[in-house]
Design a protein around this motif. Sequence first.
Motif, PDB file in Angstrom:
ATOM      1  N   SER A  52       0.806  -1.217   0.000  1.00 13.81           N
ATOM      2  CA  SER A  52       0.000   0.000   0.000  1.00 13.81           C
ATOM      3  C   SER A  52       0.840   1.268   0.000  1.00 13.81           C
ATOM      4  O   SER A  52       0.302   2.365  -0.157  1.00 13.81           O
ATOM      5  CB  SER A  52      -0.923   0.020   1.231  1.00 13.81           C
ATOM      6  OG  SER A  52      -0.165   0.120   2.422  1.00 13.81           O
TER       7      SER A  52
ATOM      8  N   ARG B 197     -10.813  -1.401  -6.981  1.00 13.99           N
ATOM      9  CA  ARG B 197     -10.406  -0.601  -5.824  1.00 13.99           C
ATOM     10  C   ARG B 197      -9.322  -1.314  -5.014  1.00 13.99           C
ATOM     11  O   ARG B 197      -8.357  -0.688  -4.559  1.00 13.99           O
ATOM     12  CB  ARG B 197     -11.613  -0.322  -4.917  1.00 13.99           C
ATOM     13  CG  ARG B 197     -12.690   0.520  -5.566  1.00 13.99           C
ATOM     14  CD  ARG B 197     -12.252   1.956  -5.791  1.00 13.99           C
ATOM     15  NE  ARG B 197     -13.304   2.712  -6.450  1.00 13.99           N
ATOM     16  CZ  ARG B 197     -13.286   3.054  -7.735  1.00 13.99           C
ATOM     17  NH1 ARG B 197     -12.245   2.728  -8.495  1.00 13.99           N
ATOM     18  NH2 ARG B 197     -14.276   3.746  -8.262  1.00 13.99           N
ATOM     19  N   GLN B 198      -9.458  -2.615  -4.825  1.00 15.16           N
ATOM     20  CA  GLN B 198      -8.438  -3.359  -4.083  1.00 15.16           C
ATOM     21  C   GLN B 198      -7.103  -3.367  -4.831  1.00 15.16           C
ATOM     22  O   GLN B 198      -6.042  -3.198  -4.223  1.00 15.16           O
ATOM     23  CB  GLN B 198      -8.895  -4.791  -3.820  1.00 15.16           C
ATOM     24  CG  GLN B 198     -10.050  -4.924  -2.843  1.00 15.16           C
ATOM     25  CD  GLN B 198      -9.725  -4.374  -1.470  1.00 15.16           C
ATOM     26  OE1 GLN B 198      -8.588  -4.454  -1.000  1.00 15.16           O
ATOM     27  NE2 GLN B 198     -10.716  -3.780  -0.814  1.00 15.16           N
TER      28      GLN B 198
ATOM     29  N   ARG C 148      -5.377  -0.091  -4.428  1.00 13.11           N
ATOM     30  CA  ARG C 148      -4.742   0.065  -3.110  1.00 13.11           C
ATOM     31  C   ARG C 148      -3.446  -0.731  -3.022  1.00 13.11           C
ATOM     32  O   ARG C 148      -2.503  -0.327  -2.338  1.00 13.11           O
ATOM     33  CB  ARG C 148      -5.701  -0.405  -2.013  1.00 13.11           C
ATOM     34  CG  ARG C 148      -6.914   0.500  -1.820  1.00 13.11           C
ATOM     35  CD  ARG C 148      -7.900  -0.111  -0.831  1.00 13.11           C
ATOM     36  NE  ARG C 148      -9.172   0.598  -0.840  1.00 13.11           N
ATOM     37  CZ  ARG C 148     -10.365   0.015  -0.767  1.00 13.11           C
ATOM     38  NH1 ARG C 148     -10.443  -1.300  -0.675  1.00 13.11           N
ATOM     39  NH2 ARG C 148     -11.471   0.739  -0.779  1.00 13.11           N
TER      40      ARG C 148
END
Length: 225
Positions: A30, A99-100, A103
Amino acid sequence: MSSERAPSLRTGKARLDRETIIAAALELASAPGVTTISFRELGGHLGVDPTAVYRHFRSKDELMRALLDHLALLGIDEIEVPPEQWRERLRALGLATLRQFERYPAIGVEAVVLTTNGPGEHRAIELMLDGFTRAGLSGDDLVRHYALLAAHILSTASNIARARADRGEAAGGLWLDAPILVDPREYPLVAAHIPLLSEIRDEEIFLAGVDMILDSAERTAARHP
């Protein structure tokens, strides 16, 4: 990778296990600018010798499979659309996956080459098969549409996330990352459409692909009532 990329998750004398390693890998993935994860970097982040990580994950592929499956579970848990709204639910799955991967691009990029065969992947497959079954598909039509949707979501989301990470962009970036410069005599159609091509957003293309597959499911189901 230096320890400045993400706060170190030191284990001290605590027992090192798979969950701790996965949490540390997520921290690394991340951090801005991180597009790969190595056992050496992971060991440094945990404050252990890299060989300690190998005791829990025999290879990088095994680690990345576990991380991808974890992201699949996180994405599914974000979906609030009820199963009865099959089209919106499958669309939500696509967006949650994107979205994952945004990230954690260092993990998402592996989706184009690895399958996890874990609970996250199994839940995602079940969700897609359930959605297309509710759309009215069965047999070969059901499986083909599942495969089309899964391939589009995983490959396109992975590529978008990696490109954004490489360019340091936030969500909603342009599909083309540089101006289009062509000789209009040689490429007249490209030149004529440069303004429109330059405005394409990657998420719009991603969702357009999802919608085309869902439209195909509806048309196919209508032909076989």
